[in-house]
Design a protein around this motif. Structure first.
Motif, PDB file in Angstrom:
ATOM      1  N   LEU A 167       3.509  -9.813 -20.972  1.00 12.85           N
ATOM      2  CA  LEU A 167       4.090 -10.132 -22.278  1.00 12.85           C
ATOM      3  C   LEU A 167       3.124 -10.705 -23.290  1.00 12.85           C
ATOM      4  CD1 LEU A 167       7.415 -11.759 -21.021  1.00 12.85           C
ATOM      5  CD2 LEU A 167       7.023  -9.382 -21.699  1.00 12.85           C
ATOM      6  N   PHE A 168       1.994 -11.230 -22.838  1.00 13.84           N
ATOM      7  CA  PHE A 168       1.071 -11.890 -23.757  1.00 13.84           C
ATOM      8  C   PHE A 168      -0.167 -11.062 -24.087  1.00 13.84           C
ATOM      9  CE2 PHE A 168       2.417 -16.245 -21.777  1.00 13.84           C
ATOM     10  CZ  PHE A 168       3.719 -16.035 -22.204  1.00 13.84           C
ATOM     11  N   MET A 169      -0.630 -10.219 -23.114  1.00 11.96           N
ATOM     12  CA  MET A 169      -1.954  -9.635 -23.309  1.00 11.96           C
ATOM     13  C   MET A 169      -2.066  -8.137 -23.037  1.00 11.96           C
ATOM     14  SD  MET A 169      -4.523 -12.637 -21.918  1.00 11.96           S
ATOM     15  CE  MET A 169      -5.904 -11.979 -22.867  1.00 11.96           C
ATOM     16  N   LEU A 170      -1.274  -7.587 -22.110  1.00  7.05           N
ATOM     17  CA  LEU A 170      -1.503  -6.198 -21.699  1.00  7.05           C
ATOM     18  C   LEU A 170      -0.295  -5.283 -21.897  1.00  7.05           C
ATOM     19  CD1 LEU A 170      -3.426  -6.815 -18.338  1.00  7.05           C
ATOM     20  CD2 LEU A 170      -4.404  -6.102 -20.532  1.00  7.05           C
ATOM     21  N   GLY A 171       0.879  -5.759 -21.613  1.00  9.06           N
ATOM     22  CA  GLY A 171       2.064  -4.909 -21.607  1.00  9.06           C
ATOM     23  C   GLY A 171       2.464  -4.580 -20.181  1.00  9.06           C
TER      24      GLY A 171
ATOM     25  N   GLU B 141      -3.328 -12.913  -7.232  1.00  6.61           N
ATOM     26  CA  GLU B 141      -4.630 -13.574  -7.232  1.00  6.61           C
ATOM     27  C   GLU B 141      -4.803 -14.453  -8.467  1.00  6.61           C
ATOM     28  OE1 GLU B 141      -7.575 -12.900  -4.649  1.00  6.61           O
ATOM     29  OE2 GLU B 141      -5.520 -13.222  -3.961  1.00  6.61           O
ATOM     30  N   ALA B 142      -4.353 -13.951  -9.616  1.00  3.23           N
ATOM     31  CA  ALA B 142      -4.475 -14.732 -10.843  1.00  3.23           C
ATOM     32  C   ALA B 142      -3.632 -16.000 -10.772  1.00  3.23           C
ATOM     33  CB  ALA B 142      -4.059 -13.889 -12.043  1.00  3.23           C
ATOM     34  N   ALA B 143      -2.482 -15.920 -10.103  1.00  2.00           N
ATOM     35  CA  ALA B 143      -1.625 -17.101  -9.978  1.00  2.00           C
ATOM     36  C   ALA B 143      -2.369 -18.252  -9.297  1.00  2.00           C
ATOM     37  CB  ALA B 143      -0.358 -16.745  -9.206  1.00  2.00           C
ATOM     38  N   ARG B 144      -3.241 -17.921  -8.360  1.00  2.72           N
ATOM     39  CA  ARG B 144      -4.019 -18.974  -7.691  1.00  2.72           C
ATOM     40  C   ARG B 144      -4.991 -19.637  -8.658  1.00  2.72           C
ATOM     41  NH1 ARG B 144      -7.336 -18.118  -3.573  1.00  2.72           N
ATOM     42  NH2 ARG B 144      -7.750 -15.874  -3.821  1.00  2.72           N
TER      43      ARG B 144
ATOM     44  N   VAL C 289      -9.713 -16.133 -16.246  1.00  2.00           N
ATOM     45  CA  VAL C 289      -8.775 -15.021 -16.090  1.00  2.00           C
ATOM     46  C   VAL C 289      -8.447 -14.429 -17.454  1.00  2.00           C
ATOM     47  CG1 VAL C 289      -6.425 -14.381 -15.424  1.00  2.00           C
ATOM     48  CG2 VAL C 289      -7.784 -15.854 -13.932  1.00  2.00           C
ATOM     49  N   ILE C 290      -8.181 -15.289 -18.421  1.00  2.00           N
ATOM     50  CA  ILE C 290      -7.865 -14.822 -19.769  1.00  2.00           C
ATOM     51  C   ILE C 290      -9.023 -14.025 -20.350  1.00  2.00           C
ATOM     52  CG2 ILE C 290      -7.502 -15.630 -22.138  1.00  2.00           C
ATOM     53  CD1 ILE C 290      -5.802 -17.919 -20.888  1.00  2.00           C
ATOM     54  N   LYS C 291     -10.224 -14.515 -20.186  1.00  2.00           N
ATOM     55  CA  LYS C 291     -11.408 -13.809 -20.683  1.00  2.00           C
ATOM     56  C   LYS C 291     -11.532 -12.440 -20.019  1.00  2.00           C
ATOM     57  CE  LYS C 291     -15.121 -16.209 -21.384  1.00  2.00           C
ATOM     58  NZ  LYS C 291     -15.337 -16.040 -22.857  1.00  2.00           N
ATOM     59  N   GLN C 292     -11.266 -12.380 -18.719  1.00  3.05           N
ATOM     60  CA  GLN C 292     -11.375 -11.112 -17.991  1.00  3.05           C
ATOM     61  C   GLN C 292     -10.303 -10.114 -18.448  1.00  3.05           C
ATOM     62  OE1 GLN C 292     -13.848 -10.539 -16.127  1.00  3.05           O
ATOM     63  NE2 GLN C 292     -13.384  -8.941 -14.632  1.00  3.05           N
TER      64      GLN C 292
END
Length: 510
Positions: free
Chosen positions: A216-220, A232-235, A275-278
């Protein structure tokens, strides 16, 4: 039609005529104030957009909200915690029952105070946004609110302080790169509550924020990521929280999972910022926000993908700066193309605030009534239908909401019935009038000023002033027929014609 590259070039100044200026004012803000149009004369489209966005005033909350925040919020929260502790530590059934009752009373008091502050914040924001100088910026804040959704509800702890801070974070980051906006949102107490970040710890990560960040914020939804990427990102987002009394962000290293995570095929020791940068390096990230912005400002039906791809590439080349993207769209050939005029259905905010501006009325200070009307039309302040926010477009229009819009228009032509106000409402009205606000409905004098014009002039003026596109000839003929009816007093004919314009399908779009 132009190529994808040409579409996002600025509109040539020679084409920035009166109709284009009105279009910009209705889309960037809520309505086309003639005084603003005078200010746009001689400006290029880019200069006009910059002027609109840079003139906003600082936003300050009401005294009621400040008093609650400074005097009641923390004591109430401490009372809730103390009562809950008393309930948990009770040794007998009587002690536990007394603790439970105390806990329930403390929670009810805390929620009632926060609810009152929330209502004050919501109405004050509407009043602030209804000022022409503030409308363009606040419309953009409202767009981001519908991307980075939070909810003043039990899931967010019913904390008006969190709600106000979340909106402030969005407002202060309008000029930032999108990466910085996402990083700031990750630290918003309202978001930390709403998407359960404070409960996400090493060994037991919560996936909600990582999922919504991608979806919802970055990719769809389903674009460029897998379920394993979310897990993995949740960690990486473990250990994130805030200090309840000060609302300051807290990163707890002991609760953070600092072991390597494999996200998007790259294994390293990520934290949330990384994560956000990636994510922002992925191709879908280039087009996600440009697509949403275009649906909000250009056409609520999706533009062809090649046009969005070109805009996304330009945005990426400009460091994903959000202000650059917004201003690029508003000054572009695509934005001003006649095929895109009258193609966005107004949200309840846009409809209501734009109508007040068009009629040069003040927002009535009866906050419960105003917020209830907007809620019935489908847009309740910081209470979206779900984590995806409001769908917009045709979702705003159904038999119920259209009828409410029609009734709302009619109320603006009736004097405020002060005899039926309660004591609190009378105080609000008195305070508002002390600030010089007093015009809450159309007066007979206003109608008589219109009535002095020729019929043809009235029809042309109302269509140009209120409507984003030329109405059908049949509609203009019907307006002329009403004005020519000798059986009705002339001011009442004018009233009927203005009502017809504001209740027409043409006025529901911009």
């Amino acid at each position: 039609m132009f190529t994808p590259t040409q579409a996002w070039d600025p509109l040539p100044t020679k084409e920035f005529d009166e109709a284009a200026q009105r279009h910009l004012l209705r889309r960037a803000g809520f309505a086309a104030d003639p005084r603003d149009r005078e200010e746009l004369k001689g400006k290029t489209p880019e200069e006009a957009v910059a002027w609109l966005m840079d003139r906003a005033q600082p936003f300050e909350t009401t005294k009621l909200f400040k008093d609650w925040q400074e005097k009641d919020r923390v004591p109430n929260r401490r009372a809730v915690e103390a009562a809950y502790k008393r309930e948990q530590e009770g040794k007998t059934m009587m002690e536990k029952d007394e603790g439970r009752k105390a806990s329930e009373n403390a929670r009810n008091k805390d929620r009632a105070g926060s609810e009152k502050a929330y209502l004050s914040l919501g109405h004050h924001w509407l009043k602030f946004a209804s000022d022409h100088a503030n409308s363009p910026r606040e419309r953009l804040v409202n767009f981001l609110e519908n991307v980075f959704v939070v909810d003043f509800s039990d899931e967010s702890g019913y904390d008006a302080g969190n709600t106000e801070l979340h909106q402030r974070i969005l407002r202060t980051h309008l000029g930032a790169d999108y990466e910085d906006i996402c990083r700031a949102i990750m630290r918003s107490p309202a978001m930390i509550e709403y998407l359960n970040l404070k409960q996400s710890v090493k060994g037991a990560p919560n996936e909600n924020f990582a999922r919504e960040l991608m979806e919802l914020f970055m990719l769809g939804e389903g674009q460029g990521y897998t379920e394993d990427d979310i897990k993995e990102a949740a960690r990486a987002f473990t250990g994130y929280g805030y200090e309840p009394e000060t609302l300051k962000f807290v990163f707890d290293k002991e609760r953070h999972d600092d072991t390597p995570k494999k996200i998007f095929g790259v294994k390293r020791d990520y934290d949330g910022d990384q994560v956000i940068k990636q994510i922002l390096r992925l191709e879908p990230a280039k087009v996600f926000i440009p697509r949403l912005l275009c649906q909000s400002y250009v056409n609520d039906q999706a533009l062809p993908p090649e046009y969005i791809a070109e805009l996304g590439s330009q945005w990426a080349a400009n460091r994903h700066n959000f202000a650059w993207l917004h201003r690029r769209i508003l000054a572009s050939r695509m934005f001003f193309h006649t095929a895109n005029r009258g193609r966005i259905i107004k949200s309840p905010y846009h409809f209501y605030l734009g109508m007040l501006q068009d009629l040069q009325l003040d927002l009535v200070p009866l906050r419960d009534r105003v917020l209830r009307q907007l809620s019935i039309m489908g847009q309740q302040f910081y209470r979206p239908p779900n984590v995806s926010g409001w769908d917009g477009g045709l979702a705003w229009i159904n038999n119920s909401t259209v009828n409410v819009r029609r009734v709302l228009v009619e109320t603006l032509f009736l004097p405020l019935d002060e005899g039926n106000l309660n004591a609190d409402e009378k105080k609000l009205l008195e305070a508002d009038r002390a600030e010089g606000k007093r015009t809450y409905s159309i007066t007979t004098e206003m109608l008589e000023n219109y009535a002095q014009r020729q019929d043809a002039d009235i029809v042309s003026h109302l269509c140009n002033y209120f409507l984003p596109i030329e109405p059908a000839q049949g509609f203009r003929d019907a307006m002329a027929a009403i004005l020519a009816d000798p059986k009705i007093p002339r001011p009442q004919r004018v009233r009927q014609v203005i009502l017809a314009v504001l209740q027409s399908p043409y006025y529901q779009v911009c």
